[in-house]
Design an enzyme around this catalytic site. Structure first.
Site, PDB file in Angstrom:
ATOM      1  N   ARG A  65      50.951  40.605  40.999  1.00  0.00           N
ATOM      2  CA  ARG A  65      49.945  40.373  39.966  1.00  0.00           C
ATOM      3  C   ARG A  65      50.425  39.373  38.906  1.00  0.00           C
ATOM      4  NH1 ARG A  65      46.737  39.943  36.830  1.00  0.00           N
ATOM      5  NH2 ARG A  65      45.462  41.507  35.808  1.00  0.00           N
ATOM      6  N   ARG A  92      48.787  49.079  39.107  1.00  0.00           N
ATOM      7  CA  ARG A  92      49.847  48.647  38.186  1.00  0.00           C
ATOM      8  C   ARG A  92      51.022  49.600  38.052  1.00  0.00           C
ATOM      9  NH1 ARG A  92      45.453  47.621  33.735  1.00  0.00           N
ATOM     10  NH2 ARG A  92      44.761  49.417  34.919  1.00  0.00           N
ATOM     11  N   ASP A 109      37.393  45.632  44.050  1.00  0.00           N
ATOM     12  CA  ASP A 109      36.949  46.295  42.832  1.00  0.00           C
ATOM     13  C   ASP A 109      35.469  46.607  42.993  1.00  0.00           C
ATOM     14  OD1 ASP A 109      37.920  47.000  39.987  1.00  0.00           O
ATOM     15  OD2 ASP A 109      35.991  46.048  39.659  1.00  0.00           O
ATOM     16  N   ARG A 163      42.959  54.703  43.047  1.00  0.00           N
ATOM     17  CA  ARG A 163      43.851  53.705  42.422  1.00  0.00           C
ATOM     18  C   ARG A 163      45.285  53.836  42.924  1.00  0.00           C
ATOM     19  NH1 ARG A 163      41.649  51.309  37.354  1.00  0.00           N
ATOM     20  NH2 ARG A 163      39.597  50.794  38.136  1.00  0.00           N
ATOM     21  N   TYR A 180      26.885  48.631  34.332  1.00  0.00           N
ATOM     22  CA  TYR A 180      27.751  47.482  34.009  1.00  0.00           C
ATOM     23  C   TYR A 180      26.924  46.210  33.856  1.00  0.00           C
ATOM     24  CZ  TYR A 180      32.404  49.521  34.497  1.00  0.00           C
ATOM     25  OH  TYR A 180      33.547  50.237  34.296  1.00  0.00           O
TER      26      TYR A 180
END
Ligand code: CP3
Length: 350
Positions: free
Chosen positions: A41, A32, A77, A28, A155
């Site tokens: 973003r 953010r 992702d 990562r 998932y």
């Protein structure tokens, strides 16, 4: 070809070769915690960034421009393959990913199609082709990635993130034949997708088995290991090193390491020396700083970095990384300091 400004430490360490300093990249590393990411973003959704090769390439390069990192990881992702498999995906603010049509019955599983990655995820492959020239000038290799069969199946069945993936594990135990058919389909798709990434220019591949640690050893061996073995056997043909990243698998780390990947990515559950002793020092390892240590004052962070490097004893086959992804409240200055310190410390100790 422009000459490389840095030794290819990351790829050397993947092969277990000696290096001039410990290579470092961070899971990562594009995200953010960086103002430049938040800025972009604010104008695009996550899925827009991923589906636009220029923007995905721009985000991939953000941390490489700012820090002295030894590898870039493609910006995408884990979950877009579930869109390719017809399940739909959205990211809900403050909640995370949501699968629109989760697999709840055996019939749902048998209706999952088997598309080609080249046709269903062309933007990601285009981003890789776009990134290589720029990264080559900097001498920074590009890592492609994808989800491991269990983590994607979990998932797909659960419909989103979950604490213990109980619904997925229940299906695994009560409908083992359908579970096997699903794992086979996902394995085939991921083998195709990751192979396409290597063909497009990815110089290493990381397979994220992030949630497999919810399983016990016997479940891992019976319901997961055969598919990981198939996936890694297929990826051998690409010729690029393959990193298998898992968390919370200390109870059966040897089984995970025996599945055919080139390196194991480990979380902070065990000291790195314990991991390397258990696996044998010939198996290259990536990890394993607790990511929350980056939120601590520098003297504490430095101490934790030292623990990881000391634990590895300067031996070849180690890539420095966090044990799980950086959190959004990470200070970019702490990242810069960490990266420089890992390089300096290793240089002094040789
Ligand atoms: O490491 C990198 O810099 C490359 C990019 C990358 C992302 N996700 C971008 C992302 C990678 C390698 C991933 C993998 C991923 N995605 C995993 C495995 C990694 C792990 O943590 O073990 C998983 C489980 C996912 C699924 C996912 N994506 C979740 C659960 C979430 C929401 C949680 C969160 O942190 O908000 C995402 C969103 C996501 N993927 C973000 C980023 C940068 C946050 C995006 C945003 O809102 O801008």
């Amino acid at each position: 070809m422009p000459s490389s400004p840095r030794p290819p430490r990351f790829l050397q360490a993947c092969r277990g070769e000696a290096v001039d300093a410990t290579p470092v990249w961070l899971m990562r590393q594009a995200g953010r915690y960086m103002a430049e990411y938040r800025d972009l973003r604010s104008r695009h959704t996550l899925l827009e960034l991923i589906a636009n090769p220029e923007l995905a390439a721009e985000v991939t390069l953000m941390p490489v421009k700012r820090f002295d990192l030894d590898a870039a990881i493609l910006f995408s992702d884990l979950l877009p393959p579930l869109v390719a498999l017809g399940l739909g995906l959205e990211f809900v603010k403050d909640e995370g990913p949501r699968i629109l049509r989760p697999l709840r019955t055996v019939r749902d599983i048998d209706l999952v199609p088997c598309p080609s990655a080249e046709e269903s995820l062309p933007e990601t492959l285009a981003a890789i082709r776009m990134l290589r020239p720029e990264l080559d000038t900097r001498g920074v290799p590009l890592i492609g990635f994808g989800g491991a069969p269990f983590t994607l199946a979990a998932y797909a069945i659960e419909g989103g993130g979950s604490r213990g993936y109980d619904r997925a594990r229940t299906l695994m135990l009560s409908e083992p034949a359908a579970w096997q058919r699903l794992m086979k389909k996902i394995t085939a798709f991921q083998a195709d997708y990751l192979t396409a990434q290597a063909k497009a220019g990815a110089q290493a591949l990381q397979v994220f088995d992030s949630w497999v640690g919810v399983l016990g050893q016997a479940e891992y061996q019976r319901y997961v290991a055969p598919y990981n073995k198939q996936l890694f056997a297929a990826l051998k043909k690409t010729g690029v090193p393959v990193i298998h990243f898992t968390t919370r698998t200390a109870a059966y780390l040897e089984d995970v390491a025996a599945d055919g990947s080139d390196l194991l990515g480990v979380d902070a559950q065990l000291p790195i020396a314990t991991v390397r002793n258990r696996l044998g020092w010939n198996k290259p390892v990536q990890g394993n700083l607790e990511p929350l240590a980056l939120l601590a004052p520098w003297h504490e962070l430095k101490h934790r970095i030292d623990e990881v490097l000391d634990g590895n004893q300067g031996r070849p086959g180690h890539i420095f990384n966090v044990g799980h992804g950086l959190v959004p409240s990470t200070d970019p200055d702490a990242v810069a300091r960490l990266v420089d310190y890992v390089h300096e410390r290793a240089a002094v100790s040789r």
